[in-house]
Scaffold this active site. Structure first.
Site, PDB file in Angstrom:
ATOM      1  N   LYS A  77       0.761  -0.990  -0.080  1.00 44.81           N
ATOM      2  CA  LYS A  77      -0.191   0.041  -0.009  1.00 44.81           C
ATOM      3  C   LYS A  77       0.990   1.252  -0.044  1.00 44.81           C
ATOM      4  CE  LYS A  77      -4.018   2.023   0.394  1.00 44.81           C
ATOM      5  NZ  LYS A  77      -3.777   2.793  -0.644  1.00 44.81           N
ATOM      6  N   LYS A 101       4.769   2.721   8.553  1.00 42.75           N
ATOM      7  CA  LYS A 101       3.370   3.550   8.949  1.00 42.75           C
ATOM      8  C   LYS A 101       2.313   2.384   8.829  1.00 42.75           C
ATOM      9  CE  LYS A 101       3.697   7.113   6.094  1.00 42.75           C
ATOM     10  NZ  LYS A 101       3.322   8.107   4.897  1.00 42.75           N
ATOM     11  N   LYS A 113       5.282   1.933  -2.928  1.00 42.32           N
ATOM     12  CA  LYS A 113       5.355   3.329  -3.205  1.00 42.32           C
ATOM     13  C   LYS A 113       5.487   3.403  -4.894  1.00 42.32           C
ATOM     14  CE  LYS A 113       4.894   7.443  -1.225  1.00 42.32           C
ATOM     15  NZ  LYS A 113       4.340   7.833  -0.106  1.00 42.32           N
ATOM     16  N   THR A 197      -4.918  13.152   5.883  1.00 44.98           N
ATOM     17  CA  THR A 197      -3.532  13.425   6.491  1.00 44.98           C
ATOM     18  C   THR A 197      -3.312  14.480   7.573  1.00 44.98           C
ATOM     19  OG1 THR A 197      -2.931  12.399   4.303  1.00 44.98           O
ATOM     20  CG2 THR A 197      -1.209  13.540   5.692  1.00 44.98           C
ATOM     21  N   ASN A 228      -2.438  20.273   0.133  1.00 46.37           N
ATOM     22  CA  ASN A 228      -3.475  19.577   0.500  1.00 46.37           C
ATOM     23  C   ASN A 228      -3.234  19.209   2.059  1.00 46.37           C
ATOM     24  OD1 ASN A 228      -5.578  17.766   0.818  1.00 46.37           O
ATOM     25  ND2 ASN A 228      -4.396  16.066  -0.082  1.00 46.37           N
ATOM     26  N   SER A 356      -7.363   5.611   3.952  1.00 50.01           N
ATOM     27  CA  SER A 356      -7.299   4.686   2.684  1.00 50.01           C
ATOM     28  C   SER A 356      -7.870   3.440   3.086  1.00 50.01           C
ATOM     29  CB  SER A 356      -5.850   4.579   2.030  1.00 50.01           C
ATOM     30  OG  SER A 356      -5.541   5.708   1.328  1.00 50.01           O
TER      31      SER A 356
HETATM   32  N1  GLU Z   1       0.675   8.997   0.037  1.00 45.47           N
HETATM   33  C1  GLU Z   1       0.211   8.792   1.200  1.00 45.47           C
HETATM   34  C2  GLU Z   1       1.459   8.523   2.348  1.00 45.47           C
HETATM   35  O1  GLU Z   1       2.455   8.815   2.045  1.00 45.47           O
HETATM   36  C3  GLU Z   1      -0.972   8.108   1.448  1.00 45.47           C
HETATM   37  C4  GLU Z   1      -0.697   6.441   1.187  1.00 45.47           C
HETATM   38  C5  GLU Z   1      -2.109   5.588   0.993  1.00 45.47           C
HETATM   39  O2  GLU Z   1      -3.092   6.223   1.271  1.00 45.47           O
HETATM   40  O3  GLU Z   1      -2.005   4.388   0.740  1.00 45.47           O
HETATM   41  O4  GLU Z   1       0.989   8.009   3.372  1.00 45.47           O
END
Ligand code: GLU
Length: 432
Positions: A77, A101, A113, A197, A228, A356
């Site tokens: 993810k 995370k 990523k 976030t 954002n 998410s």
């Molecule tokens: N890009 C965001 C992060 O770095 C969200 C990642 C997601 O929702 O999968 O945490």
């Protein structure tokens, strides 16, 4: 800890620093070296060519990456960023942070990523759509709602996710919107995902302030980033009674020691795309912004902002990392010496991936939650995560810091999953 495999030299500073922290955490936890072996490299790294016919008829072949770091806890993810400076090593480090995370906040995902090396600020909407669809056509076979689920990141948004979900659905021949999260509401998005976030940042900032007995009412807050994450965090912190004294974007910032009229500052940014030309405020540089005298500093822009050069100038009592990787290891060390309470990125900005996860659950069930449900569950998860990491930090008494505590807390859970799944044949601990 023994070193049983020759390690390749890592040139990228961010990746090197991440690996060092992971290794150090594995050592402090006295875990088997095998845990580090699994975590030091992505399980799969894919690079693709994304050919796009530009508006002027020329062909541009963009490079796309996806790093699938670790899936011991569940499907990979993590976001996809569009940025001209993206590199394989940066994407790998970012995917490692996602593994940590997700483990930290307790959502059943691994870490991934992606990136496309391009500058969306110089592209038309049509060109952006072609890049997004092209990325999915090239990468689609390694993605999927049960395999790897992208989301927005730097310079990508709900619209990009909608194109990606559509392209994937076309490829599969059946609706599969759960392949990405952060979608607009009509195509399976989740209410509150866009600001998740920022909301998550605010919930942990409140917990951090409570820990240090700093009343939020009247607390002086500085935010780097008016997009954002930063822009919305500013509005939410103001709702909590904080005084937003400074905010910036990539070109510079605005400052008013008496507190900015943050709603009109954000409106100005939205309508003009810039923070220039706002009356009755002082224009400042990003360096001046980071050095402002304040209670809470939220760096919510890009990586490597608080460094060996400027960390000593930071006067905030609490730093809440809305962005991924805004503080370098040298910056971290200086903040630690100056007793700044650091709420590290893998904790502070995990609200995005948390919602998410809520979106993915709703897509799987074909059911929609209302905003109150989403927000309540987000708040619970963030407060719990903060207190677990803070508790770990206090209990460890190893002269460590919140970042190390956060790494240790999440790696412990990843390692336990590896143990249960039978990945650690020599046991969980280094000293059995
Ligand atoms: N890009 C965001 C992060 O770095 C969200 C990642 C997601 O929702 O999968 O945490």
């Amino acid at each position: 800890m023994s070193k049983n495999v020759e390690e390749v030299e890592v040139k990228d500073d961010t990746l090197r620093a991440t690996l060092k922290l992971i290794k150090q955490s594995v050592e402090l936890l006295e875990l088997s070296y095998d845990v580090y072996e699994y975590l030091r490299t992505p399980m799969r790294f894919v690079e693709v060519a994304v050919p796009v016919e530009m508006d002027d008829g020329s062909i541009n072949v963009f490079t796309g990456y996806r790093s699938q770091h670790n899936n011991v806890l569940g499907p990979y993810k993590g976001g996809i960023r569009y940025h001209p400076d993206s590199t394989p090593d940066e994407v790998k480090a970012l995917s490692m942070w996602m593994t940590l995370k997700c483990s930290l906040v307790g959502v059943p995902f691994g870490g991934g990523k992606g990136a496309v090396v391009c500058d969306p600020r110089e592209m038309s909407l049509r060109e952006k759509e072609k890049v997004s669809r092209g990325y999915i056509r090239a990468m689609g076979s390694v993605l999927g709602p049960e395999t790897d689920i992208p989301a927005p990141d730097v310079y990508t948004d709900g619209q990009v996710m909608a194109w990606m979900a559509d392209e994937y659905t076309m490829m599969m021949g059946t609706p599969a919107f759960g392949v990405v999260t952060g979608k607009p509401i009509p195509v399976g998005g989740c209410v509150g995902r866009e600001e998740a976030t920022s909301r998550g940042c605010v919930y942990v900032a409140k917990e951090a302030a409570r820990t240090l007995d700093i009343p939020l009412k009247g607390a002086r807050v500085v935010i780097q980033g008016a997009g954002n994450v930063g822009g919305f965090a500013a509005l939410l912190m103001a709702e909590e009674g904080c005084k937003i004294i400074g905010i910036s974007d990539s070109k510079g910032g605005v400052y008013d020691p008496a507190g900015l009229d943050i709603e009109s500052v954000i409106d100005h940014k939205k309508s003009t795309g810039s923070l220039a030309g706002i009356s009755d405020v002082q224009q400042i540089t990003n360096q001046e912004l980071l050095a402002l005298d304040c209670d809470i500093l939220i760096p919510a822009a890009m990586e490597n902002q608080i460094t060996a050069k400027n960390a000593a100038d930071v006067k905030a009592k609490i730093v809440v990392e809305g962005a991924n990787g805004p503080t370098t290891p040298e910056g971290d060390q200086i903040l630690k010496e100056n007793e700044v309470l650091m709420v590290p990125d893998i904790l502070a900005n995990s609200g995005g991936v948390t919602v998410s996860y809520f979106e993915w659950v709703q897509n799987n069930y074909g059911f929609r939650w209302d905003f109150a449900t989403v927000d309540q569950r987000l708040q619970e998860k963030m407060i719990e995560a903060f207190n677990q990491v803070y508790g770990f930090y206090c209990a460890e008494c190893i002269g460590s810091d919140m970042r190390t505590a956060a790494y240790m807390f999440s790696i412990q859970k990843v390692a336990e999953a590896m143990q249960y799944r039978g990945w650690l044949r020599n046991g969980l601990k280094s000293k059995q």
